[in-house]
Enzyme design. Structure first.
Site, PDB file in Angstrom:
ATOM      1  N   ASN A  41      -7.585   4.466   9.162  1.00  0.00           N
ATOM      2  CA  ASN A  41      -7.131   3.213   9.763  1.00  0.00           C
ATOM      3  C   ASN A  41      -7.255   3.184  11.279  1.00  0.00           C
ATOM      4  OD1 ASN A  41      -5.059   5.172   8.858  1.00  0.00           O
ATOM      5  ND2 ASN A  41      -3.723   4.024  10.210  1.00  0.00           N
ATOM      6  N   CYS A  71       5.286   5.320  21.066  1.00  0.00           N
ATOM      7  CA  CYS A  71       6.402   5.736  21.903  1.00  0.00           C
ATOM      8  C   CYS A  71       7.453   6.364  20.997  1.00  0.00           C
ATOM      9  CB  CYS A  71       6.973   4.517  22.614  1.00  0.00           C
ATOM     10  SG  CYS A  71       7.845   5.000  24.078  1.00  0.00           S
ATOM     11  N   ALA A  86      -2.756  -6.031  -0.167  1.00  0.00           N
ATOM     12  CA  ALA A  86      -3.249  -7.410  -0.033  1.00  0.00           C
ATOM     13  C   ALA A  86      -3.293  -7.910   1.409  1.00  0.00           C
ATOM     14  CB  ALA A  86      -2.361  -8.343  -0.860  1.00  0.00           C
ATOM     15  N   HIS A  87      -2.341  -7.467   2.236  1.00  0.00           N
ATOM     16  CA  HIS A  87      -2.285  -8.077   3.580  1.00  0.00           C
ATOM     17  C   HIS A  87      -3.406  -7.597   4.497  1.00  0.00           C
ATOM     18  CE1 HIS A  87      -0.344  -4.924   6.197  1.00  0.00           C
ATOM     19  NE2 HIS A  87       0.085  -4.461   5.042  1.00  0.00           N
ATOM     20  N   GLN A  90      -7.869   0.431   3.839  1.00  0.00           N
ATOM     21  CA  GLN A  90      -8.725  -0.111   4.903  1.00  0.00           C
ATOM     22  C   GLN A  90     -10.114  -0.500   4.425  1.00  0.00           C
ATOM     23  OE1 GLN A  90      -7.793  -1.078   7.816  1.00  0.00           O
ATOM     24  NE2 GLN A  90      -5.759  -0.162   7.901  1.00  0.00           N
ATOM     25  N   GLY A 100       0.832  -1.196   0.000  1.00  0.00           N
ATOM     26  CA  GLY A 100       0.000   0.000   0.000  1.00  0.00           C
ATOM     27  C   GLY A 100       0.869   1.249   0.000  1.00  0.00           C
ATOM     28  N   THR A 101       1.943   1.177   0.739  1.00  0.00           N
ATOM     29  CA  THR A 101       2.856   2.325   0.824  1.00  0.00           C
ATOM     30  C   THR A 101       3.421   2.667  -0.553  1.00  0.00           C
ATOM     31  OG1 THR A 101       3.453   1.724   3.081  1.00  0.00           O
ATOM     32  CG2 THR A 101       5.014   3.131   1.885  1.00  0.00           C
TER      33      THR A 101
HETATM   34  N1  PLP Z   1      -2.676   3.318   4.101  1.00  0.00           N
HETATM   35  C1  PLP Z   1      -3.417   2.949   5.139  1.00  0.00           C
HETATM   36  C2  PLP Z   1      -4.711   3.643   5.422  1.00  0.00           C
HETATM   37  C3  PLP Z   1      -3.002   1.899   5.966  1.00  0.00           C
HETATM   38  O1  PLP Z   1      -3.751   1.532   7.006  1.00  0.00           O
HETATM   39  C4  PLP Z   1      -1.768   1.265   5.670  1.00  0.00           C
HETATM   40  C5  PLP Z   1      -1.244   0.195   6.539  1.00  0.00           C
HETATM   41  O2  PLP Z   1      -1.536   0.155   7.728  1.00  0.00           O
HETATM   42  C6  PLP Z   1      -1.037   1.693   4.552  1.00  0.00           C
HETATM   43  C7  PLP Z   1      -1.528   2.718   3.791  1.00  0.00           C
HETATM   44  C8  PLP Z   1       0.246   1.046   4.169  1.00  0.00           C
HETATM   45  O3  PLP Z   1       0.039  -0.178   3.548  1.00  0.00           O
HETATM   46  P1  PLP Z   1       1.185  -1.298   3.516  1.00  0.00           P
HETATM   47  O4  PLP Z   1       1.299  -1.837   4.901  1.00  0.00           O
HETATM   48  O5  PLP Z   1       0.725  -2.308   2.524  1.00  0.00           O
HETATM   49  O6  PLP Z   1       2.437  -0.604   3.078  1.00  0.00           O
END
Ligand code: PLP
Length: 386
Positions: A151, A325, A200-201, A179, A70-71
């Site tokens: 999220n 933290c 995907a995860h 999400q 996702g990143t």
């Molecule tokens: N965007 C949102 C809203 C997320 O909740 C997350 C992961 O927690 C990401 C992006 C990042 O996705 P990834 O973990 O696949 O890099």
């Protein structure tokens, strides 16, 4: 009994997904760009994975770029749109105060490169104001990026209205649907977006796989250049097995959409109602609606969420905290801060996120454990406000 209530962080891959990933890894290890039979077999597995992901979000397969997370998808959408439009004089980006770090840090990096960034605030319920977006967007706006669901608190954002505003000024519209994709119905045409990110995860697929929907005709500058895989938009030899796992997870998630959101909403509401009623001065963070069905975020008075997290972990209940933290001190989450929560309330916040493994038994067990641990911690804490 071990209870996992942290599905917004990640989910367990489904057994069918693990089987498929293993099988493809063993049997279909060719390079999908190769002309020979090994390559063509890999290409056909890749094509099927792409189609399954496309079907999940109502896109054409040709509009789906497979990538590593996702990143990465967020980065490609934002950097790709910014770089592609900068030459045409569009050097303004609009985002919100509650985005995931993948978007926040990317926007900040572009800000350091001279792009003008407007960050839209949210109200106390965690929802972005459509009017504020309307005021922010100008003829030099390249991209508006607003997450579909948050999220931490689960609130759904008014993407349809915001996308219409972006479209009217010729700006691109991106939504981070990490999400929501695979958890509630998501349709790129109904949302009216140009770019949509999924991972995907978060829907029982493998880690190391994400996707970006790029509406046909939208130009993006690639962030990874090289062998021109993914039509030149994401170079790098494709991890075919991992993508196959994402494709199957997408198909299984889609099949579950008929019942799973309703089932989870009932369980989430059972948990939320019991904790709000069972522990004095507990409050919910974020609007009750519109919200994804699997998430609730609660603040417990006089309790630091980190201590609660550890106490619950010892009881076999996994949740996550709204604070992190940093250099030895607890920092409240940027989402709760943006909503105007007090420091103490933000530090006492815990996110419960449900998923496929969550049963009624698990919820009842979690309710008892939370009441027990919070009551014990409140007994130890110095008295004070939230
Ligand atoms: N965007 C949102 C809203 C997320 O909740 C997350 C992961 O927690 C990401 C992006 C990042 O996705 P990834 O973990 O696949 O890099």
């Amino acid at each position: 009994m071990r209870i996992y209530l942290d599905h917004n962080a990640t989910t367990a891959p489904r057994p069918e997904v693990i089987d498929l990933v293993t099988r493809v890894l063993r049997d279909t290890w060719g390079n999908a760009s190769s002309v020979h039979a090994y390559g063509q077999q890999a290409k056909s597995v890749l094509d099927e994975a792409r189609s399954r992901v496309a079907t999940l979000i109502g896109a054409d397969p040709a509009e789906v770029v497979l990538c590593g997370s996702g990143t990465e998808s967020d980065n490609l959408a934002i950097r790709g749109a910014a770089d592609a439009q900068a030459d045409a004089g569009r050097r303004h980006l609009v985002t919100t105060a509650i985005e995931h770090e993948a978007v926040r840090a990317t926007m900040a990096a572009l800000g350091r490169r001279g792009f003008r960034i407007t960050t839209i605030p949210v109200d106390a319920s965690g929802i972005v104001s459509v009017d504020a977006v309307r005021e922010a967007v100008t003829p030099d706006t390249a991209l508006v990026s607003v997450m579909h669901a948050n999220n931490e608190i689960g609130t759904l954002q008014p993407i349809v209205e915001i996308a219409a505003i972006a479209r009217a000024t010729g700006a691109l519209m991106h939504t981070d649907a990490v999400q929501t994709a695979g958890r509630i119905p998501v349709d790129v045409r109904a949302l009216g977006v140009d770019l949509l990110t999924l991972s995907a995860h978060k829907f029982h697929g493998p880690k190391g796989a994400g996707a970006l929907f790029i509406r046909r005709g939208v130009k993006l500058a690639p962030t990874l250049t090289g062998g021109r895989q993914e039509r030149g938009r994401r170079s790098g030899t494709e991890p075919v097995a991992i993508y196959a796992g994402m494709g199957l997870a997408a198909e299984l998630a889609q099949a579950a959409l008929a019942d799973e959101p309703g089932r989870l909403a009932l369980l989430r509401d059972r948990l939320e109602t019991a904790l709000l009623a069972g522990i004095p001065d507990t409050v919910r963070n974020g609007a009750a609606s519109p919200r994804v069905p699997n998430t609730t975020n609660l603040s417990f008075a006089g309790v630091e969420s980190e201590s609660l997290l550890i106490g619950l972990d010892l009881e076999g209940v996994a949740v996550s905290s709204g604070s992190a933290c940093s250099s030895g001190t607890l920092e409240p989450s940027h989402v709760l801060r943006a909503m105007g929560c007090s420091h103490a309330r933000a530090l006492g916040s815990v996110r419960f996120s449900l998923g496929a493994s969550t049963t009624e038994d698990a919820i009842d067990h979690a309710i008892n454990a939370v009441i027990r641990v919070v009551t014990r911690l409140q007994g130890q804490a110095p008295r004070g406000g939230r």
